[in-house]
Design a protein around this motif. Structure first.
Motif, PDB file in Angstrom:
ATOM      1  N   UNK A  44      38.944  42.147  33.152  1.00  0.00           N
ATOM      2  CA  UNK A  44      38.804  41.282  31.981  1.00  0.00           C
ATOM      3  C   UNK A  44      39.756  40.098  31.962  1.00  0.00           C
ATOM      4  N   UNK A  45      40.865  40.193  32.684  1.00  0.00           N
ATOM      5  CA  UNK A  45      41.819  39.073  32.728  1.00  0.00           C
ATOM      6  C   UNK A  45      41.276  37.893  33.525  1.00  0.00           C
ATOM      7  N   UNK A  46      40.314  38.142  34.404  1.00  0.00           N
ATOM      8  CA  UNK A  46      39.869  37.093  35.334  1.00  0.00           C
ATOM      9  C   UNK A  46      38.388  36.757  35.203  1.00  0.00           C
ATOM     10  N   UNK A  47      37.693  37.370  34.246  1.00  0.00           N
ATOM     11  CA  UNK A  47      36.260  37.120  34.091  1.00  0.00           C
ATOM     12  C   UNK A  47      35.965  36.511  32.731  1.00  0.00           C
ATOM     13  N   UNK A  48      34.767  35.924  32.606  1.00  0.00           N
ATOM     14  CA  UNK A  48      34.325  35.330  31.337  1.00  0.00           C
ATOM     15  C   UNK A  48      33.415  36.312  30.613  1.00  0.00           C
ATOM     16  N   UNK A  49      33.344  36.188  29.308  1.00  0.00           N
ATOM     17  CA  UNK A  49      32.360  36.934  28.506  1.00  0.00           C
ATOM     18  C   UNK A  49      32.544  38.441  28.506  1.00  0.00           C
ATOM     19  N   UNK A  50      33.758  38.917  28.814  1.00  0.00           N
ATOM     20  CA  UNK A  50      34.011  40.350  28.671  1.00  0.00           C
ATOM     21  C   UNK A  50      33.674  41.176  29.898  1.00  0.00           C
ATOM     22  N   UNK A  51      33.768  42.480  29.715  1.00  0.00           N
ATOM     23  CA  UNK A  51      33.599  43.453  30.790  1.00  0.00           C
ATOM     24  C   UNK A  51      32.567  44.485  30.331  1.00  0.00           C
ATOM     25  N   UNK A  52      31.772  44.978  31.271  1.00  0.00           N
ATOM     26  CA  UNK A  52      30.779  46.014  30.941  1.00  0.00           C
ATOM     27  C   UNK A  52      31.164  47.310  31.639  1.00  0.00           C
ATOM     28  N   UNK A  53      30.987  48.433  30.940  1.00  0.00           N
ATOM     29  CA  UNK A  53      31.182  49.739  31.550  1.00  0.00           C
ATOM     30  C   UNK A  53      29.887  50.524  31.406  1.00  0.00           C
ATOM     31  N   UNK A  80      32.169  49.545  36.446  1.00  0.00           N
ATOM     32  CA  UNK A  80      32.863  48.549  35.621  1.00  0.00           C
ATOM     33  C   UNK A  80      32.603  47.187  36.249  1.00  0.00           C
ATOM     34  N   UNK A  81      32.098  46.235  35.458  1.00  0.00           N
ATOM     35  CA  UNK A  81      31.865  44.921  36.054  1.00  0.00           C
ATOM     36  C   UNK A  81      31.974  43.790  35.050  1.00  0.00           C
ATOM     37  N   UNK A  82      32.234  42.599  35.610  1.00  0.00           N
ATOM     38  CA  UNK A  82      32.327  41.383  34.820  1.00  0.00           C
ATOM     39  C   UNK A  82      31.886  40.214  35.685  1.00  0.00           C
ATOM     40  N   UNK A  83      31.905  39.009  35.098  1.00  0.00           N
ATOM     41  CA  UNK A  83      31.378  37.843  35.802  1.00  0.00           C
ATOM     42  C   UNK A  83      32.389  36.697  35.823  1.00  0.00           C
ATOM     43  N   UNK A 123      20.974  38.794  30.752  1.00  0.00           N
ATOM     44  CA  UNK A 123      20.146  39.962  31.073  1.00  0.00           C
ATOM     45  C   UNK A 123      20.916  40.931  31.956  1.00  0.00           C
ATOM     46  N   UNK A 124      21.617  40.383  32.962  1.00  0.00           N
ATOM     47  CA  UNK A 124      22.386  41.238  33.874  1.00  0.00           C
ATOM     48  C   UNK A 124      23.500  41.952  33.128  1.00  0.00           C
ATOM     49  N   UNK A 125      24.126  41.233  32.208  1.00  0.00           N
ATOM     50  CA  UNK A 125      25.254  41.788  31.438  1.00  0.00           C
ATOM     51  C   UNK A 125      24.777  42.974  30.599  1.00  0.00           C
ATOM     52  N   UNK A 126      23.613  42.779  29.962  1.00  0.00           N
ATOM     53  CA  UNK A 126      23.165  43.775  28.984  1.00  0.00           C
ATOM     54  C   UNK A 126      22.310  44.883  29.575  1.00  0.00           C
ATOM     55  N   UNK A 127      21.663  44.562  30.670  1.00  0.00           N
ATOM     56  CA  UNK A 127      20.700  45.502  31.245  1.00  0.00           C
ATOM     57  C   UNK A 127      21.369  46.820  31.628  1.00  0.00           C
ATOM     58  N   UNK A 128      22.641  46.759  32.009  1.00  0.00           N
ATOM     59  CA  UNK A 128      23.299  47.945  32.557  1.00  0.00           C
ATOM     60  C   UNK A 128      23.860  48.887  31.496  1.00  0.00           C
ATOM     61  N   UNK A 129      24.120  48.341  30.298  1.00  0.00           N
ATOM     62  CA  UNK A 129      24.878  49.153  29.348  1.00  0.00           C
ATOM     63  C   UNK A 129      23.975  50.139  28.618  1.00  0.00           C
ATOM     64  N   UNK A 130      24.301  51.413  28.708  1.00  0.00           N
ATOM     65  CA  UNK A 130      23.449  52.459  28.134  1.00  0.00           C
ATOM     66  C   UNK A 130      24.187  53.206  27.023  1.00  0.00           C
ATOM     67  N   UNK A 131      23.446  53.706  26.030  1.00  0.00           N
ATOM     68  CA  UNK A 131      24.069  54.547  25.004  1.00  0.00           C
ATOM     69  C   UNK A 131      24.682  55.806  25.618  1.00  0.00           C
ATOM     70  N   UNK A 148      31.620  46.964  20.655  1.00  0.00           N
ATOM     71  CA  UNK A 148      31.495  45.789  21.508  1.00  0.00           C
ATOM     72  C   UNK A 148      32.143  46.106  22.852  1.00  0.00           C
ATOM     73  N   UNK A 149      31.341  46.297  23.908  1.00  0.00           N
ATOM     74  CA  UNK A 149      31.919  46.735  25.186  1.00  0.00           C
ATOM     75  C   UNK A 149      32.692  45.649  25.914  1.00  0.00           C
TER      76      UNK A 149
END
Length: 305
Positions: free
Chosen positions: A26-35, A56-59, A101-109, A136-137
């Protein structure tokens, strides 16, 4: 004008490491991190149980500073790997139109315990049997992937009585405080020593429509005991911190935050640390109620006579 391009950086780690890795990415990516945690379904009607590793990924935006940022990220991940081994980071370039789409597609309940479902903010819960906790992930302060958070939520579900007030020490994302309100707590005091955690708690409380029931502030045990906040004692106290901190807090009056007959849920405890925490709780006059185990982590419940 050319569309922006993004470099996705990802690591697959266990739930224990996920939040530490997310903090670094999260220190080096934009728009947050996804788990993203895998969910196993036993059959077609199964609501699923979380298991296995967490992706764990970010962009990172592709520009003239990319290589420098990537080098700093690799260096930070290397330092983290000296504490606990990490797999190498994987990188792939994506076009801008795929970004959200890529950011959100991966996150599951993530289903937790008998009643709760942790959701990213943009997903609506279709399972009417479960209570939604929206998080908010993009904030890596406790998104429900860590075993200690899942233990705390499962124990909270069992031991919270409707109408009780709750104190949440080290609230992180506010996930436990929000769950407490949704499970029937009358009000919650949520404290953390990190200002960013309090900001995250307030944002997540707003997402869940429970802002009015959660009083949050920067601080810890001492501020509670001196009466700095709305509550000094409660019938249920949550401390999902680290075992050495829990032990130190017992010496500073942690048991005094409980009303008579009140319970405390302790988490963040590795299996081998549990005996020391249990001894400390009993030395301060608390009675053992329950132990719950997930992977190498232990959740404990104690009660004030």
């Amino acid at each position: 004008m050319a569309e922006a391009r993004w470099l996705e950086v990802s690591l697959i780690v266990d739930g224990e490491l996920a939040e530490a890795v997310a903090d670094v990415i999260g220190r080096y990516t934009s728009q947050g991190v996804v788990m993203e945690q895998a969910v196993r379904y036993n059959d077609e009607e199964s609501e699923g149980v979380p298991y296995g590793p967490v992706k764990v990924f970010g962009y990172m935006v592709v520009d003239s500073t990319l290589e420098q940022r990537r080098m700093k990220l690799e260096e930070a991940l290397w330092h983290l790997s000296q504490i606990q081994p990490l797999p190498p980071a994987e990188y792939r370039e994506i076009e801008d139109q795929d970004w959200m789409a890529a950011w959100r597609e991966h996150y599951r309940p993530i289903p937790v315990g008998e009643k709760l479902m942790i959701l990213p903010a943009w997903i609506e819960l279709t399972d009417e049997q479960r209570i939604p906790i929206k998080i908010d992930p993009s904030m890596a302060f406790g998104t429900g992937t860590h075993p200690t958070t899942q233990l705390c939520l499962a124990l909270l579900e069992k031991h919270l009585r409707a109408g009780d007030a709750v104190i949440d020490i080290g609230c992180g994302s506010g996930i436990l405080s929000i769950a407490a309100v949704k499970l029937g707590a009358s009000r919650v005091l949520a404290v953390d020593i990190d200002q960013a955690a309090i900001r995250s708690t307030r944002e997540n409380a707003a997402l869940n429509g429970v802002v009015d029931q959660i009083d949050s502030g920067v601080g810890s045990l001492n501020e509670i005991l001196v009466g700095y906040y709305t509550l000094r004692r409660a019938p249920l106290v949550l401390a999902n911190i680290l075992a050495p901190v829990i032990i130190r807090m017992f010496g500073e009056g942690l048991a005094d935050t409980l009303t008579k007959g009140g319970k405390i849920i302790l988490s963040g405890i590795l299996d081998e640390q549990s005996p020391a925490v249990e001894a400390e709780a009993e030395m301060h006059g608390l009675q053992f109620v329950e132990r719950m185990i997930q992977n190498d982590w232990v959740g404990l419940v104690y009660q004030k006579p």
